[in-house]
Design a protein around this motif. Structure first.
Motif, PDB file in Angstrom:
ATOM      1  N   VAL A 207       0.510 -44.430   6.697  1.00  0.00           N
ATOM      2  CA  VAL A 207      -0.276 -43.246   6.670  1.00  0.00           C
ATOM      3  C   VAL A 207      -1.253 -43.346   6.992  1.00  0.00           C
ATOM      4  O   VAL A 207      -2.322 -43.928   6.606  1.00  0.00           O
ATOM      5  CB  VAL A 207      -0.256 -42.436   5.365  1.00  0.00           C
ATOM      6  N   GLY A 208      -1.975 -42.640   8.196  1.00  0.00           N
ATOM      7  CA  GLY A 208      -3.363 -42.695   8.790  1.00  0.00           C
ATOM      8  C   GLY A 208      -3.978 -44.400   8.894  1.00  0.00           C
ATOM      9  O   GLY A 208      -4.999 -44.512   8.634  1.00  0.00           O
TER      10      GLY A 208
ATOM     11  N   GLN B 127      -3.071 -36.587   9.769  1.00  0.00           N
ATOM     12  CA  GLN B 127      -2.602 -38.040   9.584  1.00  0.00           C
ATOM     13  C   GLN B 127      -1.502 -38.269  10.418  1.00  0.00           C
ATOM     14  O   GLN B 127      -0.433 -37.448  10.629  1.00  0.00           O
ATOM     15  CB  GLN B 127      -2.086 -38.106   7.882  1.00  0.00           C
ATOM     16  N   THR B 128      -1.552 -39.454  10.810  1.00  0.00           N
ATOM     17  CA  THR B 128      -0.485 -40.040  11.591  1.00  0.00           C
ATOM     18  C   THR B 128       0.569 -40.914  10.660  1.00  0.00           C
ATOM     19  O   THR B 128      -0.076 -41.779   9.941  1.00  0.00           O
ATOM     20  CB  THR B 128      -0.892 -40.964  12.811  1.00  0.00           C
ATOM     21  N   VAL B 129       1.961 -40.446  10.650  1.00  0.00           N
ATOM     22  CA  VAL B 129       2.828 -41.365   9.836  1.00  0.00           C
ATOM     23  C   VAL B 129       3.869 -42.133  10.537  1.00  0.00           C
ATOM     24  O   VAL B 129       4.491 -41.309  11.444  1.00  0.00           O
ATOM     25  CB  VAL B 129       3.479 -40.322   8.628  1.00  0.00           C
TER      26      VAL B 129
ATOM     27  N   VAL C 179       9.722 -45.250  13.975  1.00  0.00           N
ATOM     28  CA  VAL C 179       9.804 -43.707  13.882  1.00  0.00           C
ATOM     29  C   VAL C 179       8.283 -43.149  13.579  1.00  0.00           C
ATOM     30  O   VAL C 179       7.705 -43.489  12.726  1.00  0.00           O
ATOM     31  CB  VAL C 179      10.864 -43.180  13.086  1.00  0.00           C
ATOM     32  N   ARG C 180       7.808 -42.064  14.414  1.00  0.00           N
ATOM     33  CA  ARG C 180       6.626 -41.285  13.868  1.00  0.00           C
ATOM     34  C   ARG C 180       7.134 -39.889  13.424  1.00  0.00           C
ATOM     35  O   ARG C 180       8.104 -39.336  13.835  1.00  0.00           O
ATOM     36  CB  ARG C 180       5.897 -40.925  15.150  1.00  0.00           C
ATOM     37  N   SER C 181       6.456 -39.332  12.535  1.00  0.00           N
ATOM     38  CA  SER C 181       6.910 -38.137  12.008  1.00  0.00           C
ATOM     39  C   SER C 181       6.959 -37.019  12.999  1.00  0.00           C
ATOM     40  O   SER C 181       6.038 -37.052  14.246  1.00  0.00           O
ATOM     41  CB  SER C 181       5.796 -37.739  10.972  1.00  0.00           C
TER      42      SER C 181
ATOM     43  N   PRO D 104       1.625 -34.347   9.418  1.00  0.00           N
ATOM     44  CA  PRO D 104       0.879 -33.724   8.131  1.00  0.00           C
ATOM     45  C   PRO D 104      -0.611 -33.762   8.099  1.00  0.00           C
ATOM     46  O   PRO D 104      -1.126 -34.693   8.536  1.00  0.00           O
ATOM     47  CB  PRO D 104       1.631 -34.572   7.363  1.00  0.00           C
ATOM     48  N   THR D 105      -1.075 -32.853   7.047  1.00  0.00           N
ATOM     49  CA  THR D 105      -2.718 -32.815   7.025  1.00  0.00           C
ATOM     50  C   THR D 105      -3.081 -33.012   5.612  1.00  0.00           C
ATOM     51  O   THR D 105      -2.046 -32.686   4.642  1.00  0.00           O
ATOM     52  CB  THR D 105      -3.193 -31.861   7.554  1.00  0.00           C
TER      53      THR D 105
END
Length: 163
Positions: free
Chosen positions: A50-51, A79-81, A101-103, A107-108
């Motif tokens: 996460v981030g 955020q990059t997850v 895999v990326r979300s 999401p923030t």
């Protein structure tokens, strides 16, 4: 001479106030939280990040939400997850095994509540991610409760009935 001393003191006082303001702003955007990952898919998730902070992994549903990372530092905002997909238990390897895999959404964190102790990261089968903050040990999200109810219905339907 007195004017120079007063000017220096004024300058130093202004610099000190600026530094205090800057550090206070930084303190508000960074928060140390314990992280719990909820995985609502049928695959094990590994190396969840996460981030840029590696927060661990989670077993397939219903074996998620049981591990946590203690003391991860996060800041407000998007955020990059990402995560790696583990192999399905008891099956041959397939093309998804080990895949990063990326979300599917970004999401923030929004404004991290000052009383939050936990960040729960909810990862859904469609690769969407949701963050929730809490003071106590996290629980299922609203969407997760729906997934859990469906899981329990399917499990009950699969149970043999006694005659």
């Amino acid at each position: 001479m007195l004017n120079k001393i007063v000017s220096r003191r004024t300058l130093l006082a202004g610099a000190a106030l600026w530094l205090l303001g800057t550090s206070a702003a930084t303190a508000q955007t960074d928060k140390v939280l314990d992280v719990v990952i909820f995985n609502y898919s049928n695959r094990t998730l590994l190396d969840v990040t996460v981030g840029g902070v590696r927060v661990g992994g989670a077993g397939p549903y219903p074996y998620s939400g049981r591990r946590s990372k203690v003391g991860a530092r996060f800041s407000n905002g998007p955020q990059t997850v990402s995560w790696r997909v583990g192999a399905l238990e008891g099956q041959e390897k397939d093309e998804e095994d080990g895949q990063v895999v990326r979300s599917s959404n970004t999401p923030t964190m929004g404004e991290i509540p000052s009383d939050a102790h936990y960040l729960s990261v909810h990862i859904y089968p469609d690769a969407k991610v949701e963050f929730m903050f809490s003071r106590r040990v996290p629980v299922l999200s609203k969407r997760g409760e729906s997934i859990d109810a469906d899981y329990r219905r399917r499990k009950a339907a699969a149970q043999p009935t006694e005659s």
